[in-house]
Design an enzyme around this catalytic site. Structure first.
Site, PDB file in Angstrom:
ATOM      1  N   GLU A   1      -7.239 -35.814 -22.335  1.00  0.00           N
ATOM      2  CA  GLU A   1      -8.517 -34.549 -21.835  1.00  0.00           C
ATOM      3  C   GLU A   1      -7.603 -33.310 -21.720  1.00  0.00           C
ATOM      4  O   GLU A   1      -6.110 -33.802 -20.671  1.00  0.00           O
ATOM      5  CB  GLU A   1      -9.076 -34.839 -20.826  1.00  0.00           C
ATOM      6  CG  GLU A   1     -10.100 -34.036 -20.331  1.00  0.00           C
ATOM      7  CD  GLU A   1     -10.806 -33.303 -21.448  1.00  0.00           C
ATOM      8  OE1 GLU A   1     -12.009 -34.348 -22.402  1.00  0.00           O
ATOM      9  OE2 GLU A   1     -11.064 -32.229 -21.502  1.00  0.00           O
TER      10      GLU A   1
ATOM     11  N   ARG B   1      -9.142 -27.912 -17.710  1.00  0.00           N
ATOM     12  CA  ARG B   1      -9.269 -26.870 -16.465  1.00  0.00           C
ATOM     13  C   ARG B   1     -10.054 -26.955 -15.478  1.00  0.00           C
ATOM     14  O   ARG B   1     -11.750 -26.741 -15.161  1.00  0.00           O
ATOM     15  CB  ARG B   1      -8.725 -25.730 -16.475  1.00  0.00           C
ATOM     16  CG  ARG B   1      -7.287 -25.239 -17.812  1.00  0.00           C
ATOM     17  CD  ARG B   1      -7.781 -24.560 -17.709  1.00  0.00           C
ATOM     18  NE  ARG B   1      -9.334 -24.092 -18.514  1.00  0.00           N
ATOM     19  CZ  ARG B   1      -8.959 -22.430 -19.256  1.00  0.00           C
ATOM     20  NH1 ARG B   1      -8.383 -21.591 -18.621  1.00  0.00           N
ATOM     21  NH2 ARG B   1      -9.969 -22.342 -19.925  1.00  0.00           N
TER      22      ARG B   1
ATOM     23  N   LYS C   1      -0.173 -35.157 -23.474  1.00  0.00           N
ATOM     24  CA  LYS C   1      -0.488 -34.767 -22.763  1.00  0.00           C
ATOM     25  C   LYS C   1       0.579 -34.574 -21.806  1.00  0.00           C
ATOM     26  O   LYS C   1       0.117 -33.487 -20.668  1.00  0.00           O
ATOM     27  CB  LYS C   1      -1.936 -36.034 -22.293  1.00  0.00           C
ATOM     28  CG  LYS C   1      -2.332 -35.925 -20.727  1.00  0.00           C
ATOM     29  CD  LYS C   1      -3.243 -35.013 -20.487  1.00  0.00           C
ATOM     30  CE  LYS C   1      -3.417 -34.419 -19.319  1.00  0.00           C
ATOM     31  NZ  LYS C   1      -4.580 -33.827 -19.053  1.00  0.00           N
TER      32      LYS C   1
ATOM     33  N   LEU D   1       1.892 -16.856 -16.125  1.00  0.00           N
ATOM     34  CA  LEU D   1       2.923 -16.563 -16.279  1.00  0.00           C
ATOM     35  C   LEU D   1       2.707 -15.754 -14.604  1.00  0.00           C
ATOM     36  O   LEU D   1       3.371 -15.267 -14.249  1.00  0.00           O
ATOM     37  CB  LEU D   1       3.594 -15.722 -16.931  1.00  0.00           C
ATOM     38  CG  LEU D   1       4.284 -16.257 -18.258  1.00  0.00           C
ATOM     39  CD1 LEU D   1       4.751 -15.230 -19.456  1.00  0.00           C
ATOM     40  CD2 LEU D   1       6.019 -16.754 -18.325  1.00  0.00           C
TER      41      LEU D   1
ATOM     42  N   ALA E   1       3.443 -15.248 -10.869  1.00  0.00           N
ATOM     43  CA  ALA E   1       3.719 -15.284  -9.369  1.00  0.00           C
ATOM     44  C   ALA E   1       3.107 -15.738  -8.960  1.00  0.00           C
ATOM     45  O   ALA E   1       2.200 -15.318  -8.309  1.00  0.00           O
ATOM     46  CB  ALA E   1       5.084 -15.217  -9.449  1.00  0.00           C
ATOM     47  N   GLY E   2       3.333 -16.738  -7.871  1.00  0.00           N
ATOM     48  CA  GLY E   2       2.986 -17.258  -6.176  1.00  0.00           C
ATOM     49  C   GLY E   2       3.221 -18.544  -5.892  1.00  0.00           C
ATOM     50  O   GLY E   2       4.527 -18.404  -5.674  1.00  0.00           O
TER      51      GLY E   2
ATOM     52  N   CYS F   1      -3.229 -32.203 -11.150  1.00  0.00           N
ATOM     53  CA  CYS F   1      -2.646 -32.819 -12.137  1.00  0.00           C
ATOM     54  C   CYS F   1      -1.217 -32.679 -12.099  1.00  0.00           C
ATOM     55  O   CYS F   1      -0.353 -33.230 -12.198  1.00  0.00           O
ATOM     56  CB  CYS F   1      -3.719 -31.703 -13.518  1.00  0.00           C
ATOM     57  SG  CYS F   1      -5.153 -32.411 -13.483  1.00  0.00           S
TER      58      CYS F   1
ATOM     59  N   LYS G   1      -7.452 -24.032  -6.056  1.00  0.00           N
ATOM     60  CA  LYS G   1      -7.865 -22.603  -7.069  1.00  0.00           C
ATOM     61  C   LYS G   1      -8.906 -22.630  -6.989  1.00  0.00           C
ATOM     62  O   LYS G   1      -9.682 -23.214  -6.537  1.00  0.00           O
ATOM     63  CB  LYS G   1      -7.085 -23.395  -8.637  1.00  0.00           C
ATOM     64  CG  LYS G   1      -7.604 -24.462  -8.832  1.00  0.00           C
ATOM     65  CD  LYS G   1      -7.794 -23.591 -10.591  1.00  0.00           C
ATOM     66  CE  LYS G   1      -8.143 -24.759 -11.505  1.00  0.00           C
ATOM     67  NZ  LYS G   1      -8.189 -24.612 -12.803  1.00  0.00           N
TER      68      LYS G   1
ATOM     69  N   ARG H   1      -6.103 -31.299  -2.845  1.00  0.00           N
ATOM     70  CA  ARG H   1      -5.376 -32.348  -3.288  1.00  0.00           C
ATOM     71  C   ARG H   1      -3.948 -31.279  -3.442  1.00  0.00           C
ATOM     72  O   ARG H   1      -4.094 -29.997  -4.911  1.00  0.00           O
ATOM     73  CB  ARG H   1      -5.667 -33.279  -5.134  1.00  0.00           C
ATOM     74  CG  ARG H   1      -6.400 -34.679  -4.685  1.00  0.00           C
ATOM     75  CD  ARG H   1      -7.092 -35.064  -5.494  1.00  0.00           C
ATOM     76  NE  ARG H   1      -7.905 -34.919  -6.117  1.00  0.00           N
ATOM     77  CZ  ARG H   1      -8.714 -35.051  -7.303  1.00  0.00           C
ATOM     78  NH1 ARG H   1      -7.978 -36.414  -7.762  1.00  0.00           N
ATOM     79  NH2 ARG H   1      -9.893 -34.214  -8.010  1.00  0.00           N
TER      80      ARG H   1
END
Ligand code: UGA
Length: 452
Positions: free
Chosen positions: A148, A151, A201, A247, A249-250, A257, A317, A324
């Site tokens: 799978e 997201r 995967k 791409l 950045a952070g 996952c 996010k 997690r």
């Protein structure tokens, strides 16, 4: 078709709902009675945009049902395994839940039914499941690997509009059954052997994680040489061979996952006698990236002892309540360790477990959490936080030090309000002009880019 989905986590429940919507008769099974109770009450057990609505729609037409146990009558065409494969201390995936399900299925499935593995499992697992079924005298059952790629936060979009369907099978008949099961979804189909499907995967997640760690390293260099990583990413991403996505950045990737799957693939390679050097570095860079805001906070505040620091965002996010491997949880522990008073705020997460197992309260209102703070870090780019009234933020905080850990704020707007702003490698964050291309998906919500 009749379909059992075993495991009602993100993947299991969303996939089950998708098959119900495609016209199949779905039974979702989970050994956790509390989960099944919630599901039978018609409630979505986690936050996912659109899930509650689809759930109610499908429950009301009875195309989806729930059970605490695998039925003894065995009346199904496909049994889809979507149970958790959490990491063991070694980094390897824990497959006990998968094999426990396989043993139960062996007792009840009708002849030639398909056992399809959706959980992310080490390469070779489908073959081991086949072997186990042979030992249990159920060699008639067809084992497939159907990884799978959805997201969290966009799960419904991804499940109904998959980028590709991967069928890892050992015979054409099983491929045909999987085609029937997925009929109605438009996507390229790759029919391959189970081990290759399993590797697709891991390799996909590992490659995406590599892109993130790569751009994070470029960002750290940009920071030191005075370049702007957002514009570097923009310039790179316009090359179709590179592409613009992943791409940004952070302060590094999190979630259930990427951290787990990158470590697992390092482990899979190691067990096969191969040192996956590049991926080991990707994992290490990601861990180190968490330290970037700390480095800046220490520079600003000298010592963090006794300082009030607000972390904006707890979910790993936006669009999910999943914490997690969230950077916020790591940062919380590191800041507490340095003697800071830490406040967490999130639109959907209400509490979180600290590193010592303690329950940590999470504010729901950003201004309340910022009241009298010495510094703040944007950890999760929830719209609630990217659209703050910066003048009000300046008035609310004791000192106006702000670290944009997701590079989503328009530096000029924030600085013009009187904040001291730092980010991950954006330098001055001067807007760049590009003509003739749609670049809006790269650098939201920087107005200079969004208007192009
Ligand atoms: C990821 C993959 O994207 C899915 O395809 C896959 O199915 C899923 O893992 C899985 O294996 O189940 P997910 O973990 O839900 O999905 O989240 P992503 O949207 O991919 O984000 C992962 C992390 O990367 C987040 O912490 C995000 O903040 C970070 N990220 C993403 C960046 O730091 N920069 C980027 O440019 C993109």
């Amino acid at each position: 078709m009749k379909v059992w989905v075993i495991g009602t986590g993100y993947v299991g429940l969303v996939t089950g709902l998708c098959f119900a919507k495609l016209g199949h008769q779905v039974l979702c099974i989970d050994t956790d009675p509390a989960k099944i109770r919630v599901l039978r009450e018609g409630k979505a057990p986690f936050h996912e945009p659109g899930l509650a609505e689809l759930f109610q729609e499908q429950s009301s037409v009875s195309s989806i049902e729930f059970s605490e146990a695998i039925p003894v009558d065995g009346a199904t065409d496909v049994a889809l395994i979507a149970v958790g494969t959490p990491p063991l201390a070694s980094g390897a995936a824990d497959l006990r839940a998968v094999f426990a399900v396989v043993d139960r299925l062996a007792q009840t499935l009708p002849r030639n039914a398909v056992v399809a593995i959706k959980s992310t499992v080490p390469v070779g697992t489908a073959l081991k499941v086949r072997e186990r079924l042979r030992v249990l005298e159920r060699a008639d059952l067809r084992v497939a690997s159907v990884p799978e790629f959805l997201r969290e936060g966009q799960a419904l979009h991804d499940v109904f509009h998959p980028s590709r369907l991967i069928f890892g099978v050992t015979d054409e008949r099983t491929a045909g059954r999987l085609r029937t099961l997925h009929a109605g979804l438009e996507a390229p189909v790759v029919v391959t052997d189970p081990s290759t499907a399993e590797m697709i995967k891991y390799a996909s997640n590992a490659f995406l994680a590599t892109k993130i760690s790569f751009i994070n390293e470029i960002a750290n260099i940009c920071d030191r040489v005075g370049a702007d990583v957002a514009q570097v990413a923009l310039g790179m991403g316009l090359d179709p061979r590179i592409g613009p996505s992943f791409l940004r950045a952070g302060i590094g990737y999190g979630g259930s996952c990427f951290p787990k799957d990158t470590r697992a693939l390092v482990n899979i390679a190691g067990e096969a006698g191969y040192d996956f050097q590049l991926l080991r570095a990707v994992v290490e860079v990601n861990q180190r990236q968490r330290l970037e805001p700390l480095r800046r906070l220490r520079e600003w505040l000298d010592t963090l002892d006794g300082k009030v620091i607000t972390l904006l965002g707890v979910a790993f996010k936006p669009g999910t309540d999943d914490v997690r491997e969230s950077p916020a949880v790591d940062l919380h522990a590191m800041l507490i360790n340095e003697g800071a008073e830490v406040r967490l705020v999130d639109p959907v997460v209400r509490y979180v477990r600290g590193h010592k197992g303690e329950t940590v309260h999470v504010y729901s209102d950003a201004y309340e959490a910022l009241e009298g703070a010495d510094a703040a870090v944007l950890v999760t780019e929830w719209p609630e936080f990217t659209t703050l009234d910066w003048h009000r933020v300046v008035r609310t905080m004791r000192r106006s030090f702000f670290f944009d850990g997701r590079n989503v704020l328009e530096p000029e707007t924030v600085r013009n309000a009187g904040m001291t702003l730092a980010n991950v490698g954006r330098g001055t964050g001067t807007p760049v002009t590009v003509r003739g291309s749609d670049t809006t998906n790269i650098l939201r919500p920087d107005a200079a880019f969004a208007s192009m």
